[in-house]
Design a protein around this motif. Structure first.
Motif, short mmCIF file in Angstrom:
data_model
loop_
_atom_site.label_atom_id
_atom_site.label_comp_id
_atom_site.label_asym_id
_atom_site.label_seq_id
_atom_site.Cartn_x
_atom_site.Cartn_y
_atom_site.Cartn_z
N LYS A 175 0.83 -1.20 0.00
CA LYS A 175 0.00 0.00 0.00
C LYS A 175 0.87 1.25 0.00
CE LYS A 175 -3.60 -2.20 2.77
NZ LYS A 175 -4.26 -2.20 4.06
N TYR A 176 2.14 1.10 0.35
CA TYR A 176 3.02 2.23 0.55
C TYR A 176 4.36 1.98 -0.13
CZ TYR A 176 -0.32 2.09 4.37
OH TYR A 176 -1.46 1.97 5.10
N GLN A 185 -1.31 10.00 -1.81
CA GLN A 185 -0.98 8.95 -2.77
C GLN A 185 0.24 9.39 -3.57
OE1 GLN A 185 -2.77 5.99 -2.85
NE2 GLN A 185 -3.61 6.93 -1.01
N GLU A 186 0.94 8.43 -4.13
CA GLU A 186 2.14 8.74 -4.91
C GLU A 186 1.83 9.72 -6.05
OE1 GLU A 186 5.70 6.60 -7.43
OE2 GLU A 186 4.31 5.36 -6.31
N GLN A 216 -9.18 14.83 -1.35
CA GLN A 216 -8.80 13.50 -0.86
C GLN A 216 -10.01 12.59 -0.90
OE1 GLN A 216 -5.83 12.30 0.49
NE2 GLN A 216 -4.76 14.01 1.39
#
Length: 137
Positions: free
Chosen positions: A15-16, A74-75, A136
């Motif tokens: 997720k990261y 988020q990226e 978001q």
């Protein structure tokens, strides 16, 4: 390209990504395990930011803890900020960079952020970031 698996436990979906080396991980436990061995910093975005600010970046690996997971960008949102010419131009301002540095290096960053928000230039900068990342989910 589908979702990647965690490169630490190799079981769960990631997720990261590590802010230093960008390897995918799935949880705080895996992140802590990953950080037991120092990792290499990714230079691509870091070099762009150094060039944009005409300054030098620090090599702080200060941990970042977030109470609410939905507050993590988020990226794609981070890339939008990094690639925004308007934001990069704003970061050329020495006073603004000093305010950001004071927040980042403070023992009480929330209080320092509150103080910085009284500065019109900093407030406009934060509005630019918010409009760049969009709402978001």
């Amino acid at each position: 390209m589908g979702p990647k698996n965690c490169e630490v436990c190799e079981e769960s979906q990631s997720k990261y990504k590590c802010p230093s080396c960008l390897i995918p991980y799935c949880s705080l436990a895996c992140f802590k395990k990953h950080k037991e061995i120092p990792c290499a910093k990714s230079n691509s975005v870091k070099e762009e930011i150094i060039d944009a600010t005409s300054g030098s970046a620090t090599n702080d690996d200060k941990p970042c803890y977030v109470d609410e997971q939905h507050e993590v960008l988020q990226e794609s949102q981070l890339q939008s900020v990094a690639l925004s010419n308007e934001i990069r131009d704003s970061l050329r301002d020495e006073k603004l960079r000093k305010l950001i540095h004071n927040i980042d290096s403070s023992a009480d960053p929330e209080n320092e952020l509150d103080k910085a928000m009284a500065d019109e230039e900093f407030r406009l900068f934060t509005e630019k970031i918010l409009s760049t990342i969009g709402p978001q989910a």
